[in-house]
Design a protein around this motif. Structure first.
Motif, PDB file in Angstrom:
ATOM      1  N   UNK A   1       0.836  -1.208   0.000  1.00 23.64           N
ATOM      2  CA  UNK A   1       0.000   0.000   0.000  1.00 23.64           C
ATOM      3  C   UNK A   1       0.868   1.254   0.000  1.00 23.64           C
ATOM      4  N   UNK A   2       1.959   1.226   0.752  1.00 24.67           N
ATOM      5  CA  UNK A   2       2.873   2.373   0.777  1.00 24.67           C
ATOM      6  C   UNK A   2       3.482   2.608  -0.603  1.00 24.67           C
ATOM      7  N   UNK A   3       3.888   1.548  -1.264  1.00 25.06           N
ATOM      8  CA  UNK A   3       4.479   1.653  -2.603  1.00 25.06           C
ATOM      9  C   UNK A   3       3.462   2.215  -3.589  1.00 25.06           C
ATOM     10  N   UNK A   4       2.263   1.672  -3.552  1.00 26.15           N
ATOM     11  CA  UNK A   4       1.228   2.088  -4.503  1.00 26.15           C
ATOM     12  C   UNK A   4       0.834   3.547  -4.300  1.00 26.15           C
TER      13      UNK A   4
ATOM     14  N   UNK B   1      14.433  -1.577  -4.635  1.00 25.92           N
ATOM     15  CA  UNK B   1      13.899  -0.941  -5.835  1.00 25.92           C
ATOM     16  C   UNK B   1      14.968  -0.983  -6.919  1.00 25.92           C
ATOM     17  N   UNK B   2      14.629  -1.612  -8.027  1.00 27.09           N
ATOM     18  CA  UNK B   2      15.545  -1.771  -9.151  1.00 27.09           C
ATOM     19  C   UNK B   2      15.086  -0.898 -10.312  1.00 27.09           C
ATOM     20  N   UNK B   3      16.043  -0.334 -11.016  1.00 24.31           N
ATOM     21  CA  UNK B   3      15.776   0.435 -12.224  1.00 24.31           C
ATOM     22  C   UNK B   3      16.517  -0.216 -13.389  1.00 24.31           C
ATOM     23  N   UNK B   4      15.985  -0.026 -14.583  1.00 26.98           N
ATOM     24  CA  UNK B   4      16.623  -0.570 -15.758  1.00 26.98           C
ATOM     25  C   UNK B   4      18.002   0.051 -15.941  1.00 26.98           C
ATOM     26  N   UNK B   5      18.999  -0.801 -16.161  1.00 27.52           N
ATOM     27  CA  UNK B   5      20.351  -0.314 -16.410  1.00 27.52           C
ATOM     28  C   UNK B   5      20.465   0.113 -17.874  1.00 27.52           C
ATOM     29  N   UNK B   6      20.720   1.377 -18.092  1.00 25.30           N
ATOM     30  CA  UNK B   6      20.796   1.904 -19.461  1.00 25.30           C
ATOM     31  C   UNK B   6      22.245   1.919 -19.935  1.00 25.30           C
TER      32      UNK B   6
END
Length: 229
Positions: free
Chosen positions: A44-47, A224-229
């Protein structure tokens, strides 16, 4: 390279537990341990903070997190490998517009891209030999600016035992080799059904804490992961 040793958690019966069968062979776990009758508080916190875009709920279970996301305005696709769970979701949440699908998280068959990927206690349930394939598949489904929220059990004296509890170094290593970059890591509490794991706790000699509502308080990672560009 040798495959990791298969353990009893790798052979968990995720279909059976929705039918009243035991989840693992060494203890009676015949109720769904992650079903608390409402959305997971950490989810719920994330959303509440996220951009209301396309969201993939991996391992959606009975669909309560997906329903919450839908009500907040996300466009939700929700998958699970347990046919009984998806059948429940299709019956109970049929008016929501959520796309529920039966799928293997390591090879979903989906051809969409998502802005948010939500893993609410799925990673640790995937056999260790398949986790790299899982990370790769989630990367395939991610938009360039996507966030992948991974919530999984962390080692703790009041938590789940290893190998259910995952070392952070493992997550980071598999993420990075599959083109994910680490944005942040925090310790959070994952709530669970205490009654469902009472026999498990006793047989594994665990000391898991509960809250004022009788829910288990399981120490976990939120990566939390982000796409590696």
């Amino acid at each position: 390279m040798n495959n990791p040793t298969i353990n009893e958690f790798d052979k968990a019966d995720f279909q059976g537990v929705y039918e009243g069968k035991t989840l693992i062979s060494s203890a009676e776990v015949t109720a769904v341990p992650w079903d608390i009758g409402r959305p997971q508080p950490v989810v719920q916190d994330i959303l509440g903070k996220g951009q209301k875009n396309r969201l993939l709920d991996v391992g959606c279970g009975l669909g309560l997190n997906a329903k919450q996301a839908n009500e907040l305005g996300y466009q939700v696709t929700a998958i699970d490998s347990a046919a009984k769970a998806i059948e429940h979701c299709l019956n109970v949440h049929q008016e929501t517009g959520i796309q529920f699908q039966l799928a293997n998280a390591c090879d979903t068959g989906l051809n969409e891209k998502f802005d948010i990927i939500l893993d609410s206690a799925v990673y640790h349930s995937i056999p260790s030999s398949d986790r790299s394939a899982y990370m790769k598949e989630m990367r395939r489904l991610a938009n360039d600016n996507a966030e992948f929220h991974l919530i999984t059990f962390a080692p703790s004296q009041h938590g789940m035992p290893k190998p259910l509890a995952i070392e952070l170094s493992e997550i980071i290593q598999l993420a990075e080799i599959n083109d994910w970059a680490i944005q942040s890591v925090e310790r959070v509490t994952y709530k669970g059904n205490a009654g469902a794991i009472s026999d498990f706790q006793k047989k594994k000699n665990l000391n898991i804490l509960t809250d004022e509502n009788g829910l288990t308080c399981l120490p976990s990672w939120h990566v939390i992961l982000k796409v590696k560009i």
